[in-house]
Design a protein around this motif. Structure first.
Motif, short mmCIF file in Angstrom:
data_model
loop_
_atom_site.label_atom_id
_atom_site.label_comp_id
_atom_site.label_asym_id
_atom_site.label_seq_id
_atom_site.Cartn_x
_atom_site.Cartn_y
_atom_site.Cartn_z
N GLU A 92 0.69 -1.22 0.02
CA GLU A 92 -0.05 -0.04 0.00
C GLU A 92 1.02 1.30 0.19
O GLU A 92 0.65 2.26 -0.79
CB GLU A 92 -0.75 -0.12 1.33
CG GLU A 92 -2.21 1.02 0.93
CD GLU A 92 -3.10 0.93 2.30
OE1 GLU A 92 -2.63 0.27 3.20
OE2 GLU A 92 -3.78 1.84 2.40
N LYS A 96 0.80 3.92 -2.94
CA LYS A 96 0.71 5.70 -2.64
C LYS A 96 1.73 6.35 -3.52
O LYS A 96 1.19 7.45 -3.83
CB LYS A 96 0.57 5.59 -1.23
CG LYS A 96 -0.08 6.98 -0.92
CD LYS A 96 -0.33 6.94 0.70
CE LYS A 96 -1.02 8.23 1.13
NZ LYS A 96 -1.35 8.38 2.49
N ARG A 100 0.00 5.93 -8.20
CA ARG A 100 -1.02 6.54 -7.34
C ARG A 100 -2.39 5.97 -7.52
O ARG A 100 -3.54 5.96 -7.16
CB ARG A 100 -0.91 8.25 -7.77
CG ARG A 100 -1.89 8.90 -6.73
CD ARG A 100 -1.67 8.73 -5.36
NE ARG A 100 -2.65 9.30 -4.65
CZ ARG A 100 -2.71 9.88 -3.58
NH1 ARG A 100 -1.55 10.21 -2.93
NH2 ARG A 100 -3.62 10.29 -2.85
N ARG A 101 -2.50 5.97 -9.13
CA ARG A 101 -3.91 5.59 -9.76
C ARG A 101 -4.55 4.07 -9.32
O ARG A 101 -5.61 3.95 -9.05
CB ARG A 101 -3.85 5.33 -11.32
CG ARG A 101 -3.65 6.82 -11.97
CD ARG A 101 -3.59 6.79 -13.54
NE ARG A 101 -5.07 6.34 -13.76
CZ ARG A 101 -5.17 6.16 -15.18
NH1 ARG A 101 -4.17 6.54 -16.06
NH2 ARG A 101 -6.64 5.78 -15.33
N PHE A 103 -3.71 3.14 -6.30
CA PHE A 103 -3.88 3.51 -4.93
C PHE A 103 -5.24 3.89 -4.67
O PHE A 103 -6.13 3.61 -3.99
CB PHE A 103 -3.03 4.28 -4.30
CG PHE A 103 -3.05 4.64 -3.02
CD1 PHE A 103 -2.85 3.73 -1.86
CD2 PHE A 103 -3.72 5.78 -2.70
CE1 PHE A 103 -3.29 4.11 -0.52
CE2 PHE A 103 -4.00 6.14 -1.18
CZ PHE A 103 -3.69 5.36 -0.43
N ASP A 104 -5.73 4.70 -5.78
CA ASP A 104 -7.00 5.45 -5.56
C ASP A 104 -8.04 4.53 -5.93
O ASP A 104 -9.25 4.62 -5.18
CB ASP A 104 -7.00 6.73 -6.49
CG ASP A 104 -6.26 7.71 -6.07
OD1 ASP A 104 -5.94 7.79 -4.84
OD2 ASP A 104 -5.74 8.53 -6.94
N ALA A 105 -7.70 3.43 -6.74
CA ALA A 105 -8.65 2.42 -6.98
C ALA A 105 -8.77 1.16 -6.03
O ALA A 105 -9.87 1.13 -5.68
CB ALA A 105 -8.36 1.66 -8.43
N GLY A 107 -7.26 1.69 -2.95
CA GLY A 107 -7.04 2.17 -1.74
C GLY A 107 -7.81 1.93 -0.55
O GLY A 107 -7.63 1.56 0.75
N ALA B 57 -13.08 14.74 -0.87
CA ALA B 57 -12.69 14.87 -2.28
C ALA B 57 -12.66 16.39 -2.66
O ALA B 57 -11.66 16.77 -3.51
CB ALA B 57 -13.41 14.05 -3.17
N GLU B 60 -9.59 18.18 -1.64
CA GLU B 60 -8.45 17.66 -2.52
C GLU B 60 -8.52 18.41 -3.75
O GLU B 60 -7.53 18.85 -4.20
CB GLU B 60 -8.62 16.25 -2.94
CG GLU B 60 -7.97 15.22 -1.70
CD GLU B 60 -6.85 14.87 -1.63
OE1 GLU B 60 -6.09 14.61 -2.58
OE2 GLU B 60 -6.19 14.78 -0.49
#
Lengths: 194, 339
Positions: A92, A96, A100-101, A103-105, A107, B57, B60
């Protein structure tokens, strides 16, 4: 030489016949919690598959290069929990920073499933079945696919149930559990196929 | 055995602990401290009124430049200025707004065309021939907007239409999106006079299906002294930028679909002011004449179906009185004097 047919059978068995939700009844909490919409169920299913593969590979090495030679197999449970939690945490952190993408999906799901019972379950089953490394990966992929399938099925049904005329006492979780039971019954029809 | 076990667990724990400690330095991501401060300034309702999924969000997005500092509709100008402070931007004060349901067709005045037995949401009912109401533009009152509201500002009121609690409404726009008929408008809070109808049907049709629907008679347009009311595509609308809340249009409206929501005392005051202007001086008389003629045209347009031939202002008055059942008290005091 890799036995492709054998691997396919292994995958199919893990995904459908011995589905983690409908056959083994593992991971029910996340299954009921995250199956309210198809979007979240896809995300969760992918995250589960991802962690399953990682966990299976890592614990395979722990089991056969550490525990078994030292005769410490009774420590499986403890070491697996420790190792899986730490490795997922490390991944993780890495994602991060560098992916990053992804991680966003993933996370929000990753902390939910580190040492979730499906993850722990698959590593223990993996040890019992004594799979080799390739088989372990395929087993994890199959189990993950099966879990995703189960989530998707219930999510699709629940999205329809939102609009259905369900008796008041059964609305929400009760009807989902009944649905799960019926799905499990349907899946039991696959028994004996392989 | 015991020693080995302890050594293994200890070793593993130590190794993994060190690895994580090391990784946390190596993969350290510097979080933008402003995001946290922006988030702290937000109301935390996660209403989605800003167009982002939740307050975090939005914070951010503001920090990364994708969102505007004044994007939080729920927080209004107070929050916008705080966010602007964090971001070092100047934020202009926003006018507070509130949701207005532009339909007055409760079940008493606008009946049903059929019996609807389906999913009890406006969205579902609308799909079926625009819903069970006789007016195809009207509010179905199944509460999609009420359910969408995160601030308990909407409520299916006593008359069977959603009522907006303006003290609670933060103009987040959730209800606007939820209404399949597009009946809810975010209007400035200080605008107190609203057209409570969205029917673009011709007056003839509206008169048949609803007692309080706009028939586009243009009496409001003529009554307005500042040109804020316009009738376009069979429907009156008020330009809130021009409207002075005088209530003249609401008083003239024969269908009572323009509502003056000021306190009774204020309405009384501006009524007296209008009468005073009409009585005193030449300018007053001219305005009265205009008003009378305006009524003539309006009545002719609106009451054309009833064969009312209104040529003179007096005739118009009669036609109006005859044609509109909603008009009992609204024969203006200056018109008879002129006739």
């Amino acid at each position: 030489v890799i036995d492709l047919a054998g691997l396919f059978v292994l995958f199919f068995t893990a995904a459908v016949l011995n589905n983690f939700v409908f056959y083994r009844f593992l991971g029910m909490c996340a299954y009921l919690g995250l199956s309210k919409s198809i979007d979240t169920s896809v995300g969760m299913g992918l995250a589960v598959t991802f962690v399953m593969v990682i966990a299976n590979v890592v614990t395979w090495f722990i089991q056969w290069y550490l525990l078994a030679p030292m005769g410490l197999q009774f420590l499986e449970l403890m070491t697996f929990i420790l190792v899986i939690a730490a490795v997922v945490q490390l991944i993780e952190m890495y994602m991060k920073k560098h992916v990053r993408r992804m991680f966003d999906a993933f996370g929000i799901y990753l902390p939910l499933i580190t040492t979730n019972c499906t993850i722990l379950g698959i590593t223990l089953l993996n040890v019992i079945a004594q799979y080799d490394l390739v088989q372990s990966v395929v087993f994890a992929l199959g189990a993950g696919a099966g879990y995703t399938l189960a989530l998707l099925l219930l999510a699709g049904i629940r999205e329809r149930l939102e609009l259905a005329d369900v008796p008041e006492c059964l609305q929400g979780v009760p009807i989902s559990l009944i649905t799960t039971g019926l799905l499990a019954l349907a899946f039991s029809g696959f028994t004996g196929m392989v | 055995m015991l020693l080995e076990a302890a050594a293994l667990m200890g070793g593993l724990g130590l190794a993994l602990g060190l690895a994580i400690g090391f990784a946390s330095k190596l993969f350290h991501v510097e979080p933008d401290p402003r995001a946290e401060r922006v988030l702290a300034a937000l109301p935390g309702a996660n209403c989605g009124g800003c167009g982002f999924p939740g307050c975090a969000a939005f914070a951010e997005a503001v920090v990364s430049g994708k969102g505007k500092a004044d994007g939080c509709v729920a927080g209004g100008s107070a929050v916008a200025s705080k966010v602007g402070e964090v971001m070092g931007q100047k934020v202009e004060a926003q006018e507070p707004r509130t949701a207005v349901l532009r339909c007055a067709g409760s079940s008493g005045v606008c009946g049903l065309s059929c019996e609807y037995q389906g999913v009890e949401t406006c969205a579902a009912a609308t799909l079926l021939a625009s819903g069970p109401k006789r007016c195809t533009f009207g509010c179905l009152a199944m509460g999609d907007c009420v359910r969408a509201c995160r601030f308990s500002a909407l409520d299916l009121g006593e008359v069977g239409l959603p009522a907006v609690d303006e003290a609670r409404c933060v103009a987040c726009g959730a209800c606007v999106k939820a209404c399949p008929k597009g009946l809810i408008l975010l209007a400035p809070k200080k605008a107190r006079v609203h057209v409570l109808c969205q029917s673009h049907d011709p007056g003839k049709v509206v008169a048949k299906v609803c007692k309080v629907g706009c028939i586009a008679c243009r009496m409001c347009e003529k009554a307005c002294t500042v040109g804020a009311v316009r009738v376009d595509d069979e429907l009156a609308s008020i330009d809130y930028a021009k409207c002075t809340n005088c209530g003249a249009c609401a008083e003239k409206c024969p269908r009572k679909c323009i509502k003056d929501r000021r306190p009774e005392a204020e309405r009384e005051a501006s009524r007296r002011e209008r009468e005073g202007k009409a009585a005193g001086g030449k300018a007053g008389k001219e305005r009265a004449t205009k008003g009378g003629e305006g009524m003539g045209e309006g009545a002719e347009k609106g009451a054309g179906e009833m064969g009312g031939k209104a040529a003179s202002p007096g005739g118009a008055d009669a036609a109006v009185a005859k044609g509109k059942d909603g008009l009992k008290a609204s024969a203006p005091p200056e018109a008879p004097a002129k006739a």
